[in-house]
Design an enzyme around this catalytic site. Structure first.
Site, PDB file in Angstrom:
ATOM      1  N   GLU A 497     -44.818  23.588  -4.186  1.00 23.69           N
ATOM      2  CA  GLU A 497     -43.380  23.739  -4.088  1.00 23.69           C
ATOM      3  C   GLU A 497     -42.867  24.341  -5.397  1.00 23.69           C
ATOM      4  O   GLU A 497     -42.771  25.539  -5.516  1.00 23.69           O
ATOM      5  CB  GLU A 497     -42.737  22.393  -3.762  1.00 23.69           C
ATOM      6  N   GLU A 776     -40.104  11.017  -7.280  1.00 22.94           N
ATOM      7  CA  GLU A 776     -39.293  11.591  -6.206  1.00 22.94           C
ATOM      8  C   GLU A 776     -38.668  10.495  -5.348  1.00 22.94           C
ATOM      9  O   GLU A 776     -37.540  10.608  -4.886  1.00 22.94           O
ATOM     10  CB  GLU A 776     -40.201  12.468  -5.331  1.00 22.94           C
TER      11      GLU A 776
HETATM   12  C1  BGC Z   1     -38.010  19.035  -2.478  1.00 22.31           C
HETATM   13  C2  BGC Z   1     -36.696  18.512  -2.925  1.00 22.31           C
HETATM   14  C3  BGC Z   1     -35.617  19.132  -2.152  1.00 22.31           C
HETATM   15  C4  BGC Z   1     -35.874  18.771  -0.725  1.00 22.31           C
HETATM   16  C5  BGC Z   1     -34.835  19.193   0.220  1.00 22.31           C
HETATM   17  C6  BGC Z   1     -38.188  18.756  -1.041  1.00 22.31           C
HETATM   18  O1  BGC Z   1     -39.377  19.196  -0.538  1.00 22.31           O
HETATM   19  O2  BGC Z   1     -39.049  18.540  -3.256  1.00 22.31           O
HETATM   20  O3  BGC Z   1     -36.539  17.787  -3.989  1.00 22.31           O
HETATM   21  O4  BGC Z   1     -34.360  18.939  -2.607  1.00 22.31           O
HETATM   22  O5  BGC Z   1     -37.127  19.201  -0.296  1.00 22.31           O
HETATM   23  O6  BGC Z   1     -34.424  18.104   0.801  1.00 22.31           O
END
Ligand code: BGC
Length: 920
Positions: A497, A776
């Protein structure tokens, strides 16, 4: 006669003072930290009217600048003599020392500008001229580029990473070199060497922007790299963001499938002659030791394929292949605004672990971002594999499932020539643990060194208190920021990501601006936010926008409430922290466009209830929720609330920028959006359509409820928190504000309870579980040491770290006055609580260092603060009585004080103060 000479010399002094400005300097006033566009002596400037900034130093109290005088010249000698000035501001009566706009002659490409400033204060002192500072203009215009884009001229398979091309050229210089600049950019990433030495310490050049709209080039001073006679330049290219894996699902070649280089080396000889060495058809190319390189997957490097000395003039490239020239765009080239990515620090591993699964794993003791330097001795052809992980699993084994498709590996094959050291070139990892396979011989802690990399931001804040867990939280927040400020603000640094997720960025931005000076970093990224916006004002989920729409019918992966609002929230927060009106002005159309998008979506009734939204992402929830404890906030409650908030921010920006018609328009619009919010989402008795902490927090933080319903809403928020046994249940959208709302509406004790909560969900739960960065999810590792689902379980995501803002602003009490942003006037309002016996914070503001701290000794509160010169402050002492404050009297920096209910308010000038009183 004597009298006459006396009068004459007085007159002469006056003449010098007023006309020539030659007054002698006073020992009590000086200037420091001269910056141009937030940088110290930058080269490659793209601003035609750069802004200048300095700090005042004085050992007196209550010091304000009364006037300044700036002069700018093309050389230090011109500046000293005061002749041939590019700009002489004259003595300007003003207390402005931040964002002073260059107002001299139009600036030309490559021009070097030296500047200095002197200031006068309100005490009759003057600083004399400062040391010289400078900036140097970049190429500015596309036609200043005479170089041609070049590419390697061989077939490539664009479905996976290809060997890194090496491009080189030898050349002759005839004469003594006075100065030389290298201007360079690429499609893909580049690293340049001249005569065997790496040019500059910048990494991941040319950085990441919305490449087709804006591609940065770098300027390097390479005077010292060149010599009279034979020289060579060599450049390595890597896939990077341009064509490597980006986003999930094996997405590649986002910006193109070919790598390319554009470079212009400009030499000025001592005899005044000039010469250019440029990328053109005469360059040669070959592949070498980098077999594969990818941001997510790491690097495969075979040292046996190295071409020793390939960037030295002696290298024989007769069997290298010719390059291909290409007529690629140069109109999109821009000078970088933000700070470059660099190696910032090295970390020694703390131990080598042999796991139950028989793996050999280095533990660096800190979840970090960068890579390792490998030191190894062995036979040619031996291959070592390193893999990177953030955590070990419950059994103590190496765990990489949460990396998803990212391979996070380095593979090094030895050349067998004694001690070899290796660092990767075009990749980075988020890790605390490194698994080593295939190492020849006995491993020691010496074999690996952690290299921390990030955008080279100036550290600008710190927080500390008497609770070690909270201090670890602060450390985790700062490490989370270091790990995710890599040219763009990313969500995470490890899995497939690492994108500029807009929601995460806005949520963390106020905290970020305390910890590090992010002004230039955000200014750079916001330019891409604006450029990547759709014609209808829609804002992508990630910037640079590189992911496909989730719904194939949509034009853009964008428009999520609380994410897209980065377009309004981030410029506003950055304006507040730095007083940067120019940024607000530049982003203003983008801010308006986002609000226009929502207006259109909402239609005539101003109710926005359409589209896809992430909502209060990662709020507290339980599986098979029959009891209804999951803290789900209706997404269309959130759309309406953020619609109002963004409208409000545009309204405020219109006011700051003096746009009267807009101010009237957005004031009216805000009313309508709020009315619709209350109509749709608030019962007459003040309940909200979603009964979650986030719903109450957002409604209160954005001032959406009528005054008479606010206190009871705050009380309901507290009831809700009590129902969860004093735990937080908010996701990404509610978390940044919850403690602010509690403090503001008379429940600071509850805010402290949330802060101090050690069981899940809470900020300290991960700390208790050994976290060294922000996770997270509230429960990335569960109390039984098992993990949350691997598909969404990063251990380095800064969003929940947004509590840092409350630590600075409320616990230590350093706050911004919106009327005088950039800490020109500072609010100091510490709020002791949470059984803390002390707390203190510092922040390096545009005018200098602010400090605020308190100590509580048996109800006796001691507050100490430092207010930088050329600013003033309002200090609010909580639960104080004027008569109870030791030696409180006006004078010596204290302008006024008064009892304001339970608090005492004191107006202060600059200086260091301490106040003591019994808190009651
Ligand atoms: C990311 C986030 C992002 C989210 C969207 C994820 O995969 O890591 O932090 O804001 O997707 O909801």
């Amino acid at each position: 006669m004597k009298k006459l000479t006396h009068i004459l010399s007085l007159l002469l002094a006056l003449f010098q003072f007023t006309v020539l400005g030659q007054s002698s300097k006073s020992p009590n006033l000086s200037t420091a930290n001269l910056r141009t566009e937030y940088k110290t002596n930058p080269i490659g400037m793209g601003e035609m009217q750069p802004r200048l900034n300095w700090e005042l130093l004085s050992n007196h109290k209550d010091v304000m600048q009364s006037a300044y005088h700036i002069r700018v010249a093309a050389s230090g000698a011109d500046l000293k003599s005061g002749k041939k000035l590019l700009w002489d501001s004259g003595k300007i009566t003003s207390d402005q020392s931040n964002q002073v706009v260059y107002g001299g002659q139009p600036l030309k490409p490559r021009q070097r500008c030296y500047w200095q400033v002197r200031v006068w204060d309100n005490k009759g002192n003057n600083s004399g001229w400062s040391e010289l500072a400078f900036w140097e203009m970049g190429l500015l215009l596309p036609n200043e580029w005479s170089a041609t884009w070049i590419s390697p001229n061989w077939e490539e398979d664009s479905t996976h990473s290809q060997p890194s091309p090496m491009l080189r050229k030898s050349f002759r210089l005839n004469g003594e070199i006075k100065s030389a600049r290298l201007y360079a950019t690429s499609h893909g990433l580049y690293r340049a060497e001249i005569n065997g030495k790496k040019v500059g310490d910048e990494l991941f050049t040319p950085g990441w922007t919305s490449y087709h709209k804006r591609l940065q080039y770098q300027t390097f001073d390479v005077t010292q790299f060149l010599q009279n006679g034979e020289n060579a330049i060599g450049v390595l290219l890597g896939d990077g963001w341009w064509r490597g894996n980006l986003g999930w699902g094996g997405n590649r070649n986002t910006y193109g499938s070919k790598l390319a280089l554009l470079m212009q080396l400009e030499i000025t000889y001592k005899n005044g002659k000039t010469q250019r060495i440029m990328t053109d058809g005469s360059w040669k190319a070959e592949t070498g030791p980098i077999i594969e390189s990818d941001i997510y997957n790491g690097e495969i490097y075979n040292a046996q394929f190295e071409k020793p000395n390939w960037t030295k003039p002696s290298f024989d490239d007769h069997d290298w292949r010719p390059v291909k020239t290409a007529s690629l765009d140069k109109a999109n080239l821009v000078e970088p605004i933000g700070p470059p990515v660099k190696k910032i620090q090295e970390i020694k591993p703390i131990k080598i672990i042999h796991t139950p699964a028989d793996e050999t794993v280095f533990d660096f003791g800190q979840n970090m971002v960068g890579w390792v330097r490998l030191k190894v001795k062995g036979n040619a052809g031996t291959t070592i594999k390193l893999q990177h992980a953030e955590v070990l699993d419950k059994a103590g084994n190496f765990y990489i499932e949460n990396m998803r498709a990212a391979l996070t590996r380095l593979q090094y094959t030895l050349k067998g020539t004694g001690e070899e050291t290796y660092e990767p070139h075009f990749t980075f990892m988020g890790f605390r643990y490194v698994k080593v396979e295939g190492f020849p011989g006995e491993l020691t802690l010496d074999n690996l060194t952690g290299i921390v990399i990030h955008s080279d931001l100036e550290k600008s804040g710190g927080f500390e208190c008497s609770n070690p867990l909270v201090n670890q939280l602060q450390s985790n927040i700062q490490w989370g920021q270091k790990g995710n400020f890599l040219d763009v603000p990313t969500d995470c640094p490890q899995r497939d990501e690492r994108l500029g997720w807009t929601g995460d960025a806005q949520a963390f931005s106020r905290t970020a601006n305390f910890n590090y000076d992010c002004a230039a970093f955000y200014t750079k990224w916001l330019a891409d936010v604006a450029l990547d916006q759709g014609d209808n004002g829609n804002v992508p989920f990630v910037v640079p926008n590189c992911i496909k729409p989730f719904d194939p019918r949509s034009k853009m992966a964008g428009g999520s409430t609380g994410w897209a609002d980065v377009a309004t929230i981030l410029p506003w927060n950055t304006y507040l922290a730095f007083g940067d009106k120019r940024l607000l002005e530049r982003q203003y159309e983008s801010m308006k466009a986002w609000v226009a998008f929502m207006e259109k979506e909402a239609g005539d009734d101003h109710v926005w209830d359409t589209g896809f939204h992430f909502g209060d992402w990662l709020f507290y929830s339980v599986n098979n929720d029959n009891s209804g404890v999951s803290a789900i906030t209706d997404k269309y409650f959130l759309t309406q609330a953020f619609f109002a908030h963004s409208t409000d921010l545009v309204r405020r920006a219109a006011e700051v920028l003096g746009k009267k018609e807009d101010l009237a328009y957005y004031t009216e619009l805000l009313k309508k959006v709020k009315t619709a919010f209350n109509h749709e989402h608030v019962t007459p008795s003040g309940r909200l359509s979603s009964s979650t902490q986030t719903a109450y927090v957002i409604a209160l933080q954005f001032d959406l409820l009528p005054e008479n319903l606010r206190q009871q809403a705050a009380n309901r928020l507290v009831e809700n928190i009590r129902r969860y046994d004093n735990h937080i249940t908010t996701g990404f959208l509610g978390t940044p504000y919850i403690n602010h709302v509690l403090s503001r509406f008379g429940h600071p004790d509850v805010a402290y309870e949330l802060l101090m909560q050690e069981s899940y969900p809470s900020w300290l739960y991960p700390v208790k579980m050994g976290a060294t960065t922000i996770w997270e999810r509230w429960d990335g590792i569960k109390p039984d040491s098992t993990f949350e689902e691997a598909s969404m379980n990063s251990f380095n995501h800064y969003a929940y770290g947004a509590i840092g803002d409350w630590l600075y602003r409320t616990v230590a009490g350093i706050d911004i006055d919106e009327q005088q942003p950039g800490y020109k006037h500072i609010i100091i309002k510490p709020q002791p609580g949470g059984k803390l016996t002390y707390a203190k914070a510092w922040h390096e503001s545009p005018c200098g260092k602010i400090e605020s701290g308190w100590k509580l000794d048996n109800k006796l509160l001691n507050v100490t603060l430092t207010i930088p010169a050329n600013t003033s402050a309002t200090l609010i002492l909580p639960k104080a009585k004027v008569e109870g404050i030791k030696e409180l009297k006006t004078g010596n920096g204290i302008h006024r004080f008064s009892q304001k209910g339970e608090d005492v308010e004191i107006e202060l000038g600059s200086g260091t103060y301490s106040f003591q009183y019994p808190m009651g």
